[in-house]
Motif scaffolding. Structure first.
Motif, PDB file in Angstrom:
ATOM      1  N   ASN A 121      72.602 117.191 135.079  1.00 40.13           N
ATOM      2  CA  ASN A 121      71.933 116.318 136.480  1.00 40.13           C
ATOM      3  C   ASN A 121      72.001 117.586 137.308  1.00 40.13           C
ATOM      4  O   ASN A 121      70.557 117.462 138.299  1.00 40.13           O
TER       5      ASN A 121
ATOM      6  N   TYR B 123      70.170 112.225 130.948  1.00 39.28           N
ATOM      7  CA  TYR B 123      70.746 112.907 131.442  1.00 39.28           C
ATOM      8  C   TYR B 123      71.261 111.071 132.337  1.00 39.28           C
ATOM      9  O   TYR B 123      73.149 110.993 131.721  1.00 39.28           O
ATOM     10  N   PHE B 124      70.814 109.890 132.393  1.00 35.27           N
ATOM     11  CA  PHE B 124      71.380 108.382 132.734  1.00 35.27           C
ATOM     12  C   PHE B 124      72.466 108.114 131.801  1.00 35.27           C
ATOM     13  O   PHE B 124      72.453 108.136 131.147  1.00 35.27           O
TER      14      PHE B 124
ATOM     15  N   ARG C 112      66.151 113.576 132.665  1.00 34.42           N
ATOM     16  CA  ARG C 112      65.896 112.697 133.520  1.00 34.42           C
ATOM     17  C   ARG C 112      66.962 111.315 132.421  1.00 34.42           C
ATOM     18  O   ARG C 112      68.111 110.722 132.969  1.00 34.42           O
TER      19      ARG C 112
ATOM     20  N   LEU D 163      75.736 109.739 130.325  1.00 35.61           N
ATOM     21  CA  LEU D 163      76.981 109.151 131.574  1.00 35.61           C
ATOM     22  C   LEU D 163      76.581 107.127 131.378  1.00 35.61           C
ATOM     23  O   LEU D 163      78.014 107.549 130.645  1.00 35.61           O
ATOM     24  N   MET D 164      75.854 106.825 130.824  1.00 38.45           N
ATOM     25  CA  MET D 164      75.944 105.405 130.216  1.00 38.45           C
ATOM     26  C   MET D 164      76.286 105.276 129.432  1.00 38.45           C
ATOM     27  O   MET D 164      77.487 104.514 128.971  1.00 38.45           O
TER      28      MET D 164
ATOM     29  N   LEU E  97      68.505 118.973 137.201  1.00 40.24           N
ATOM     30  CA  LEU E  97      66.954 118.037 137.334  1.00 40.24           C
ATOM     31  C   LEU E  97      67.264 117.727 139.092  1.00 40.24           C
ATOM     32  O   LEU E  97      66.089 118.664 139.666  1.00 40.24           O
ATOM     33  N   ALA E  98      68.483 117.967 139.553  1.00 39.83           N
ATOM     34  CA  ALA E  98      68.828 117.981 140.958  1.00 39.83           C
ATOM     35  C   ALA E  98      67.869 119.136 142.087  1.00 39.83           C
ATOM     36  O   ALA E  98      67.922 118.954 143.084  1.00 39.83           O
TER      37      ALA E  98
ATOM     38  N   LEU F 110      76.591 115.633 134.208  1.00 39.25           N
ATOM     39  CA  LEU F 110      76.842 116.283 135.224  1.00 39.25           C
ATOM     40  C   LEU F 110      75.917 117.698 135.008  1.00 39.25           C
ATOM     41  O   LEU F 110      75.093 118.395 136.100  1.00 39.25           O
TER      42      LEU F 110
HETATM   43  C1  HEM Z   1      78.574 105.626 138.086  1.00 40.57           C
HETATM   44  C2  HEM Z   1      78.663 106.700 137.719  1.00 40.57           C
HETATM   45  C3  HEM Z   1      76.367 106.822 138.513  1.00 40.57           C
HETATM   46  C4  HEM Z   1      75.574 105.848 138.381  1.00 40.57           C
HETATM   47  C5  HEM Z   1      75.737 104.484 137.391  1.00 40.57           C
HETATM   48  C6  HEM Z   1      74.352 106.749 138.047  1.00 40.57           C
HETATM   49  C7  HEM Z   1      73.401 106.354 138.285  1.00 40.57           C
HETATM   50  C8  HEM Z   1      71.692 106.252 138.919  1.00 40.57           C
HETATM   51  C9  HEM Z   1      70.692 106.356 138.341  1.00 40.57           C
HETATM   52  C10 HEM Z   1      70.210 104.875 138.390  1.00 40.57           C
HETATM   53  C11 HEM Z   1      69.462 107.575 139.364  1.00 40.57           C
HETATM   54  C12 HEM Z   1      67.849 106.774 139.013  1.00 40.57           C
HETATM   55  C13 HEM Z   1      68.056 107.556 137.363  1.00 40.57           C
HETATM   56  C14 HEM Z   1      65.812 107.236 137.026  1.00 40.57           C
HETATM   57  O1  HEM Z   1      64.765 106.988 138.368  1.00 40.57           O
HETATM   58  O2  HEM Z   1      65.916 107.489 136.881  1.00 40.57           O
HETATM   59  C15 HEM Z   1      70.587 108.147 139.265  1.00 40.57           C
HETATM   60  C16 HEM Z   1      69.954 109.727 139.721  1.00 40.57           C
HETATM   61  C17 HEM Z   1      70.913 110.754 140.184  1.00 40.57           C
HETATM   62  N1  HEM Z   1      72.246 110.325 139.957  1.00 40.57           N
HETATM   63 FE1  HEM Z   1      73.417 109.514 139.840  1.00 40.57          FE
HETATM   64  N2  HEM Z   1      74.511 107.886 139.213  1.00 40.57           N
HETATM   65  C18 HEM Z   1      76.099 108.580 138.614  1.00 40.57           C
HETATM   66  C19 HEM Z   1      76.672 109.479 139.207  1.00 40.57           C
HETATM   67  C20 HEM Z   1      76.210 110.662 140.046  1.00 40.57           C
HETATM   68  C21 HEM Z   1      76.728 111.748 140.107  1.00 40.57           C
HETATM   69  C22 HEM Z   1      78.500 111.798 140.062  1.00 40.57           C
HETATM   70  C23 HEM Z   1      76.185 112.316 140.550  1.00 40.57           C
HETATM   71  C24 HEM Z   1      76.335 113.992 141.336  1.00 40.57           C
HETATM   72  C25 HEM Z   1      77.296 114.984 141.060  1.00 40.57           C
HETATM   73  C26 HEM Z   1      74.319 111.983 140.713  1.00 40.57           C
HETATM   74  C27 HEM Z   1      73.286 112.183 141.023  1.00 40.57           C
HETATM   75  C28 HEM Z   1      72.239 112.301 140.694  1.00 40.57           C
HETATM   76  C29 HEM Z   1      71.421 112.649 141.168  1.00 40.57           C
HETATM   77  C30 HEM Z   1      70.366 114.204 142.172  1.00 40.57           C
HETATM   78  C31 HEM Z   1      69.758 111.583 140.824  1.00 40.57           C
HETATM   79  C32 HEM Z   1      68.340 111.921 141.191  1.00 40.57           C
HETATM   80  C33 HEM Z   1      67.935 112.900 139.618  1.00 40.57           C
HETATM   81  C34 HEM Z   1      66.778 113.179 139.399  1.00 40.57           C
HETATM   82  O3  HEM Z   1      66.551 114.192 140.053  1.00 40.57           O
HETATM   83  O4  HEM Z   1      66.027 112.575 138.389  1.00 40.57           O
HETATM   84  N3  HEM Z   1      74.778 110.732 140.207  1.00 40.57           N
HETATM   85  N4  HEM Z   1      71.816 108.007 138.871  1.00 40.57           N
END
Ligand code: HEM
Ligand code: HEM
Lengths: 139, 133
Positions: free
Chosen positions: A23, A45-46, A42, A49-50, A26-27, A20
């Motif tokens: 993340n 982060y992923f 990126r 998480l995974m 990144l955000a 987080l």
């Molecule tokens: C099991 C939970 C989650 C899964 C499976 C997941 C999955 C993903 C995936 C597949 C992407 C795209 C990654 C990419 O394009 O490189 C992503 C990006 C993102 N996720 Fe998650 N996510 C999860 C939880 C969260 C949580 C809890 C937050 C916020 C608190 C979050 C915020 C974001 C943001 C802001 C991005 C864009 C990041 C960027 O700028 O590249 N995600 N997520």
């Protein structure tokens, strides 16, 4: 709950926290005017998480709750369980450190660390598969 | 554990091992380049891990562990077997489409996955309830 499961679940929670945090960086990179190198986080982060959170949670709970292997060895060979934990975590931590550096500091020649990380995680996952397989059974 | 769960969980383990093998090849290749074509495995990696492993593992475990409808009554298991077949075929079609450049596999693969999830939702729906009826 076996000790190994507690290690997995607690490690998982720490990785979730790190994921987080990555993340948030990144955000908010454009808002905070962070350098573009931040985008190397990126995949970090992923996978925090995974692999760090979801996979470690699954490994911990599966080790604990799946049907017993045998009465004498309910969870299979405990050494294999700990080896899985060690390899998965070493592999993940090495990746988290090395993956951004490989892009940001190519002159440091750290690519081999990604090979080490890949092999550790590969071994951990197949160990888990082999050890869990016989515990998935009809009763 | 019912037989359907055994099959779904073991299939999930195989997708896990194969999907991570694809990931390990890409990670190696990112550090010490082997062959640029290995990047074609990215979609295979994502598909096998998110759908083949995580989704299938969750569904297989749910079928095993949710409260039953009565003594040994899991619902109409035929729906579950159809879902298992559709889900695994769907994952394989989508996973193979990028490395083999078979874009025609993509749509039928995804449709099979959606149908599989709908069948599992139908099957599990009445079992989302309190224990001991
Ligand atoms: C099991 C939970 C989650 C899964 C499976 C997941 C999955 C993903 C995936 C597949 C992407 C795209 C990654 C990419 O394009 O490189 C992503 C990006 C993102 N996720 Fe998650 N996510 C999860 C939880 C969260 C949580 C809890 C937050 C916020 C608190 C979050 C915020 C974001 C943001 C802001 C991005 C864009 C990041 C960027 O700028 O590249 N995600 N997520
Ligand atoms: C266990 C659960 C895993 C899941 C759900 C998962 C999922 C993903 C996803 C969604 C992406 C695409 C991210 C993006 O496009 O930004 C990705 C990329 C990647 N994964 Fe995984 N992964 C897992 C484990 C692993 C493991 C164990 C390895 C290595 C041993 C690995 C190696 C890679 C590599 C090298 C990439 C490409 C990174 C890049 O874009 O440079 N993954 N993974």
């Amino acid at each position: 709950m076996p000790l190994l499961s507690r290690y997995y679940i607690k490690a998982g929670m720490l990785y979730l926290l790190l994921a987080l945090l990555a993340n948030v960086l990144l955000a908010s990179s454009s808002t905070l005017g962070l350098p573009p190198a931040i985008n190397t986080l990126r995949p970090v982060y992923f996978h925090l998480l995974m692999v760090g959170w979801v996979t470690e949670l699954i490994f911990g709970v599966a080790y604990w709750m799946f049907p017993k292997f045998t009465r004498e060895l309910p969870r299979g060979n405990p050494l294999a369980g700990w080896a899985t934990f060690g390899l998965l975590n070493i592999g993940l931590i090495v990746r988290v450190v090395a993956e951004p550096l490989v892009t940001i500091k190519p002159e440091w020649n750290l690519g081999w660390l990604l090979v080490v990380s890949a092999l550790c995680q590969l071994a951990a996952v197949w160990l888990f598969v082999v050890n869990t397989w016989p515990r998935i059974k009809e009763r | 554990m019912p037989r359907l769960s055994v099959w779904m969980l073991r299939a999930a383990l195989l997708h896990f091992g194969l999907g991570v093998s694809a990931g390990a090849l890409m990670l190696w290749n990112k550090g010490v380049p082997l062959d640029a074509r290995l990047w074609l495995l990215l979609n295979t990696h994502v598909e096998m891990l998110l759908v083949g492993w995580m989704l299938q593992f969750a569904l297989g475990t749910a079928f095993w562990i949710l409260p039953r409808l009565g003594e040994r009554r899991y619902g109409d298991v035929r729906l579950g077997w159809a879902a298992c077949l559709l889900l695994n075929t769907g994952v394989l079609l989508v996973a193979l489409s990028a490395p083999l450049n078979l874009t025609g596999f993509l749509l039928p693969g995804r449709l099979m996955q959606i149908l599989a999830v709908a069948l599992m939702a139908r099957l599990l729906w009445p079992r989302v309830k309190a224990f001991a009826t």
